[in-house]
Design a protein around this motif. Sequence first.
Motif, mmCIF file in Angstrom:
data_model
loop_
_atom_site.group_PDB
_atom_site.id
_atom_site.type_symbol
_atom_site.label_atom_id
_atom_site.label_comp_id
_atom_site.label_asym_id
_atom_site.label_seq_id
_atom_site.Cartn_x
_atom_site.Cartn_y
_atom_site.Cartn_z
ATOM 1 N N SER A 112 24.817 49.328 46.809
ATOM 2 C CA SER A 112 25.361 49.091 45.463
ATOM 3 C C SER A 112 24.321 49.388 44.392
ATOM 4 O O SER A 112 24.647 49.944 43.335
ATOM 5 C CB SER A 112 25.842 47.647 45.333
ATOM 6 N N CYS A 113 23.058 49.015 44.649
ATOM 7 C CA CYS A 113 21.990 49.292 43.682
ATOM 8 C C CYS A 113 21.827 50.793 43.455
ATOM 9 O O CYS A 113 21.587 51.239 42.324
ATOM 10 C CB CYS A 113 20.667 48.696 44.170
ATOM 11 N N ARG A 162 18.036 39.984 38.350
ATOM 12 C CA ARG A 162 19.048 39.977 37.290
ATOM 13 C C ARG A 162 20.322 39.254 37.739
ATOM 14 O O ARG A 162 20.931 38.512 36.970
ATOM 15 C CB ARG A 162 19.369 41.419 36.871
ATOM 16 N N VAL A 163 20.701 39.489 39.006
ATOM 17 C CA VAL A 163 21.881 38.805 39.546
ATOM 18 C C VAL A 163 21.640 37.300 39.598
ATOM 19 O O VAL A 163 22.472 36.498 39.141
ATOM 20 C CB VAL A 163 22.225 39.343 40.952
ATOM 21 N N GLU A 194 32.772 38.130 37.625
ATOM 22 C CA GLU A 194 32.987 39.021 36.489
ATOM 23 C C GLU A 194 31.731 39.163 35.641
ATOM 24 O O GLU A 194 31.409 40.258 35.173
ATOM 25 C CB GLU A 194 34.165 38.501 35.652
ATOM 26 N N GLU A 195 31.015 38.043 35.430
ATOM 27 C CA GLU A 195 29.818 38.127 34.593
ATOM 28 C C GLU A 195 28.694 38.871 35.309
ATOM 29 O O GLU A 195 27.966 39.651 34.682
ATOM 30 C CB GLU A 195 29.332 36.740 34.164
ATOM 31 N N VAL A 196 28.541 38.635 36.619
ATOM 32 C CA VAL A 196 27.520 39.371 37.366
ATOM 33 C C VAL A 196 27.803 40.863 37.303
ATOM 34 O O VAL A 196 26.901 41.677 37.071
ATOM 35 C CB VAL A 196 27.459 38.898 38.834
ATOM 36 N N PHE A 197 29.061 41.241 37.463
ATOM 37 C CA PHE A 197 29.409 42.664 37.418
ATOM 38 C C PHE A 197 29.202 43.237 36.017
ATOM 39 O O PHE A 197 28.699 44.354 35.864
ATOM 40 C CB PHE A 197 30.863 42.865 37.855
ATOM 41 N N ARG A 198 29.548 42.448 35.013
ATOM 42 C CA ARG A 198 29.379 42.912 33.627
ATOM 43 C C ARG A 198 27.896 43.089 33.283
ATOM 44 O O ARG A 198 27.511 44.041 32.605
ATOM 45 C CB ARG A 198 30.029 41.914 32.669
ATOM 46 N N THR A 228 25.263 43.433 35.523
ATOM 47 C CA THR A 228 24.437 44.230 36.444
ATOM 48 C C THR A 228 25.160 45.397 37.107
ATOM 49 O O THR A 228 24.501 46.306 37.617
ATOM 50 C CB THR A 228 23.893 43.330 37.578
ATOM 51 N N GLY A 229 26.489 45.358 37.149
ATOM 52 C CA GLY A 229 27.222 46.391 37.879
ATOM 53 C C GLY A 229 27.328 46.099 39.366
ATOM 54 O O GLY A 229 27.870 46.909 40.127
ATOM 55 N N ILE A 230 26.821 44.945 39.817
ATOM 56 C CA ILE A 230 26.857 44.562 41.234
ATOM 57 C C ILE A 230 28.104 43.731 41.514
ATOM 58 O O ILE A 230 28.398 42.768 40.803
ATOM 59 C CB ILE A 230 25.607 43.753 41.627
#
Length: 418
Positions: free
Chosen positions: A13-14, A83-84, A124-128, A130-132
């Motif tokens: 994913s990174c 960051r996550v 949702e916030e983690v994805f927003r 970091t994109g993870i």
Amino acid sequence: MYALIDCNNFYASCERIFRPDLIGLPLVVLSNNDGCVIARSNEAKACGIPMGAAAFQYRELFKQHNVQVFSANFALYGDMSNRVMQTLSNYCIDQEIYSIDECFMKLDGYDFVDLKEYGIRMREEVFRNTGIQVSVGIAPTKSLAKVANRIAKKYPKESNGCHVMRSAAQIEKALKWLEIEDVWGIGRQHAKRLFQLGVDTAYDFTKLSDQWVQKNLSIVGLRLKRDLSGIPTLDLEEVENKKNIASTRSFDVNYTTFDQVQERVSTFSSSCSEKLRKQKSFCSSITVFVMTNRFRVEQVQYQNSITIDLPFATNSAIELSKYATVALRRIFKEGYAYKKAGVIVSNFTPDDVEQMTLFDNRDKRHDALMKALDLMNKQYGQHTVRLASQGKKKWTMRQEMLSPCYTTKLKDIITIKI
């Protein structure tokens, strides 16, 4: 209630965050020196690439399925992990970072919170930020949260990436679904033994007697059984100093001489000494091992290790390198092509508590020297100042397919033309 948040296919994913063109393509990440597969995307798993596969044995398969191959970029992965975890820390004070891609949370006092909605908000916030993509499992105990997380990851559409287990019926259904070899804390050998006894699922495991589990799987197995049964037994763990420190590496090429291997062992012992100083510890034992390439069956194989007790506790790179070399001399044999070596230090004591002996004691002049060495290497870059025994060459990993360090190096930051 406990929550387990786990990043989906984290390393892969990174790599995809900054390369959206890779989405949907099979992708693998290789270990140090591009040796073995240590991470796979779902598409790569579907191609039949196993975890730990030797890269050179799967080159044709990589070409056949257009598998995208990357060298491990630990600087990028570590930064994205921070960051996550920083984002998740805003949701709960009691957080245990269990590994680079997962953490536990103890949700005490959340009785009137819709935990399903709460978990989805985390995702949702983690994805927003970091994109993870992450999966969230929430249940009454840590091991059950692991089970819930596995369900969330297995059925992302049905669970919306977050599965909550509260009732006894939900827990029983999940335990009957989970095979025994997939239970957190049950190793491969224990799983084989339990299979022979007719224990096929996690539910079967919880029905074993406490006496049998403690006798055959120790107190650790008993705690796991109780935790899976819904009795909170495994609590969040505080970060403690390590009880042993290892520095190991596969070589970029085979080494055949003592001097070549000794340079690497000296470097490994210096790395261990630096980690010891960071956690303010001394060590009293050192282990050195060497091994040939087990994948090269046409070559003569050899591996050996030795542990020696030091005459005094120390964290000096000079002293540890000296005794690592002594250990290496005892196990090194001519006529072999060595592919890997390592140093492990153990038997720690705090560096402010020192037991003196009558004859042999560490050289206290090294304290100021090591402090200066750490300071210069921190300011000017790793291995800027090093021991003469480490040689003149700055050893680097092969990493022929390394992606840019998008978030940790200014020269690698993506620029956008507008």
